[in-house]
Structure formats: structure tokens, C-alpha cells
Design a protein around this motif. Structure first.
Motif, PDB file in Angstrom:
ATOM      1  N   ILE A  53       0.843  -1.204   0.000  1.00  0.00           N
ATOM      2  CA  ILE A  53       0.000   0.000   0.000  1.00  0.00           C
ATOM      3  C   ILE A  53       0.875   1.251   0.000  1.00  0.00           C
ATOM      4  N   ALA A  54       1.915   1.230   0.843  1.00  0.00           N
ATOM      5  CA  ALA A  54       2.813   2.392   0.901  1.00  0.00           C
ATOM      6  C   ALA A  54       3.494   2.622  -0.442  1.00  0.00           C
ATOM      7  N   GLY A  55       3.830   1.531  -1.131  1.00  0.00           N
ATOM      8  CA  GLY A  55       4.442   1.661  -2.452  1.00  0.00           C
ATOM      9  C   GLY A  55       3.497   2.297  -3.448  1.00  0.00           C
ATOM     10  N   ARG A  56       2.216   1.918  -3.380  1.00  0.00           N
ATOM     11  CA  ARG A  56       1.224   2.541  -4.274  1.00  0.00           C
ATOM     12  C   ARG A  56       1.104   4.038  -3.983  1.00  0.00           C
ATOM     13  N   VAL A  57       1.093   4.361  -2.701  1.00  0.00           N
ATOM     14  CA  VAL A  57       1.002   5.772  -2.314  1.00  0.00           C
ATOM     15  C   VAL A  57       2.202   6.547  -2.851  1.00  0.00           C
ATOM     16  N   THR A  58       3.396   5.955  -2.701  1.00  0.00           N
ATOM     17  CA  THR A  58       4.601   6.610  -3.232  1.00  0.00           C
ATOM     18  C   THR A  58       4.492   6.818  -4.737  1.00  0.00           C
ATOM     19  N   CYS A  59       3.961   5.824  -5.440  1.00  0.00           N
ATOM     20  CA  CYS A  59       3.784   5.932  -6.888  1.00  0.00           C
ATOM     21  C   CYS A  59       2.837   7.073  -7.227  1.00  0.00           C
ATOM     22  N   PHE A  60       1.716   7.149  -6.508  1.00  0.00           N
ATOM     23  CA  PHE A  60       0.762   8.238  -6.760  1.00  0.00           C
ATOM     24  C   PHE A  60       1.386   9.593  -6.425  1.00  0.00           C
ATOM     25  N   GLU A  61       2.198   9.622  -5.358  1.00  0.00           N
ATOM     26  CA  GLU A  61       2.880  10.870  -5.001  1.00  0.00           C
ATOM     27  C   GLU A  61       3.854  11.298  -6.100  1.00  0.00           C
ATOM     28  N   GLN A  62       4.528  10.319  -6.685  1.00  0.00           N
ATOM     29  CA  GLN A  62       5.448  10.632  -7.787  1.00  0.00           C
ATOM     30  C   GLN A  62       4.681  11.152  -8.998  1.00  0.00           C
TER      31      GLN A  62
END
Length: 299
Positions: A53-62
Motif C-alpha cells: 500500500i505504501a508503495g502505491r502511495v509513493t507511486c501516486f505521489e510521484q
């Protein structure tokens, strides 16, 4: 009836113990080493899910950061295009004034040339008529033909004709220069108009791009508003679960073991809830994102 009660009791035990906790003590809340190990395994699985989930959030943040940078660059470009467009609009006014100046010069020279040619034709006709009158007079008077001589007046007419001829040449040059100037001015005006049209088109495209990018940013930030708080809460929960398991291993009193056992089971139930909630969160994020934005972080 007994079978129903037994089934309900079994279900209650599963709920209290959580997945993988079948080895926990059923007579009291004290956790056995095997139960602790099972809960630790649950924690590791939950951490993997949390990391996903944190990885998805990081992707969306990028994505969001890239969109913000793109929008800022487009806004800078739009400002430059608007400034350039204003310069071209001013240049177009100058080009038009330049053409109008040559047009006035052309009209003035054209009128002047027409007048000079008209005057020249009149002078030539008048001179020819005078010369014909003198010739006829001399033919009629023979010996006294000298009385018919109007040489001075004819000479004056000749001078006027020559002077008129001299004026026609420069006036024709003025006219030709005005025509050439108008042609150049028209070319320059058309070039400026082409540049202005291109600048207006680029400004419109850039403005549309900014609008689309800002819409993308709004969608991404809406998705992040859903996911970010959950990631933070999950991290805090998993850290709390980890701490409770560590305490369960260390405590050596029956009362302490029972207390930590109860806490571990409560936290395990919450962790199970988080596991099930992740797909619901993704569904929420999907509703506010475009398919391209969503799938970009789920490849």
C-alpha cells in the motif's frame, strides 16, 4: 441445539484468536510460544501488505509531483507565450501603420503624377495649337508673316513642358518606391500575423494542457487523501502490534501474560480488518482516478 451452540463457540474462538492462532490457550488469555509465533507470522504478512500500500502511495505521489512540475512548467511557458503574443500584437499594429504610410505616399504620388501628366498633355496640346496657328498665319500673310511669330510664348510653353517632364520622373520614382514599400509592408504584416496566429494557438494549447494537468492533480490528491491517512494508521497499528508481541515474549507474570495476550488478540483482530480494508481503499482510489493514473501504479 448443542450442535448450534458448539458451532457458535468454535466461531467465537476463531474470531478471538485470529487467523493462524489456533495454538493459543483457550482456558485463559495467556499466549503460548506457538501462538506468539503465529501472531508474528501474521505481523510479517501484514507488513508486506502495508509495504505494498505504501508503495502505491509513493507511486501516486510521484505522479502528483510530476504533474505539478509539468503544470508549473506549462504555466511558465504560458506566461512567456502571452508576453510574446502581446509583443506580436504591438508589432502587427506597427506593420499596419507602416503599410498605411506607404499607401498614403502611393496615393499622394499617384495623384501628383496624374496631375502632372494631365498638365503635360494640356501644355503639349496648347503648344501644338499655337504652332499650328503661327504656321497658318504665316501662310496667309507671306511677307508680313513675321507679324505672326509667337516665338516667346511658344518658348515659354516649351520650358513649361520640359519642367513638367522633369517633375514626372521623380514623381514616378516616388510612386514606384511606394508600391515596393507597400509590397514589403504587406509581406512583413503577413509574417507577423502568421507568428501571432501560431502564438495564439500555442497559448490555447498550453492553457488547455494546464487545465487538464490541474484536473489530474486534483484526482491524484483526492486519491492520496484516501490512502495516506490509512497508511499512517496502519503503520502505527503494526508498530503497536509488534510492541505487544515483544512484550508478550518478555513478560513473566501470569497477570502480565494474560494482559498482553488480550491486547495481542485485540490488535490481531484490527490487523485482520486492515488486511480486508486494503482492497476497499483501492476501489475508492479507483473512483477518483483515471484508468491510466490508476493502472500506472498497479503494473
Amino acid at each position: 441445539m448443542r450442535q448450534s451452540f458448539g458451532a457458535a463457540l468454535a466461531a467465537t474462538c476463531v474470531l478471538l484468536l485470529g487467523l493462524g492462532s489456533a495454538n493459543a490457550a483457550s482456558s485463559d488469555d495467556i499466549l503460548t510460544p506457538a501462538a506468539i509465533a503465529a501472531f508474528e507470522q501474521k505481523l510479517e504478512v501484514a507488513r508486506v501488505t502495508q509495504a505494498d500500500i505504501a508503495g502505491r502511495v509513493t507511486c501516486f505521489e510521484q505522479q502528483d509531483a510530476a504533474m505539478v512540475a509539468e503544470r508549473d512548467a506549462d504555466q511558465l511557458r504560458l506566461g512567456q507565450l502571452v508576453a510574446h503574443k502581446r509583443e506580436l500584437e504591438g508589432l502587427l499594429v506597427q506593420r499596419r501603420a507602416e503599410y498605411d504610410g506607404f499607401l498614403r505616399e502611393y496615393n499622394d504620388a499617384s495623384g501628383r503624377l496624374a496631375q502632372l501628366r494631365s498638365d503635360l498633355d494640356k501644355l503639349k496640346s496648347y503648344k501644338a495649337a499655337k504652332e499650328e496657328a503661327v504656321r497658318r498665319c504665316k501662310d496667309s500673310w507671306t511677307i508680313l508673316g513675321f507679324l505672326c511669330d509667337l516665338a516667346v510664348e511658344i518658348a515659354q510653353l516649351t520650358g513649361q513642358i520640359e519642367n513638367n517632364d522633369h517633375l514626372i520622373g521623380p514623381t514616378e520614382k516616388r510612386l514606384n518606391d511606394a508600391v515596393a514599400g507597400m509590397q514589403t509592408a504587406v509581406t512583413r504584416y503577413d509574417e507577423s500575423q502568421t507568428l501571432l496566429t501560431a502564438a495564439e494557438r500555442d497559448a490555447k494549447q498550453t492553457s488547455d494542457q494546464i487545465e487538464a494537468t490541474e484536473a489530474s492533480i486534483v484526482r491524484l490528491q483526492a486519491a492520496l487523501a484516501i490512502l495516506r491517512p490509512e497508511v499512517l494508521r496502519n503503520m502505527q497499528l503494526l508498530n503497536e502490534f509488534d510492541g505487544a508481541l515483544g512484550e508478550a515474549r518478555r513478560v513473566d507474570t501470569a497477570d502480565g501474560r494474560a494482559r498482553t495476550g488480550r491486547l495481542v488478540r485485540v490488535l490481531a483482530a484490527r490487523v485482520d480488518g486492515v488486511q480486508g480494508k486494503s482492497s476497499a481503499l483501492y476501489d475508492q482510489a479507483r473512483t477518483v482516478l483515471t484508468p491510466q493514473q490508476f493502472t500506472a501504479c498497479f503494473q
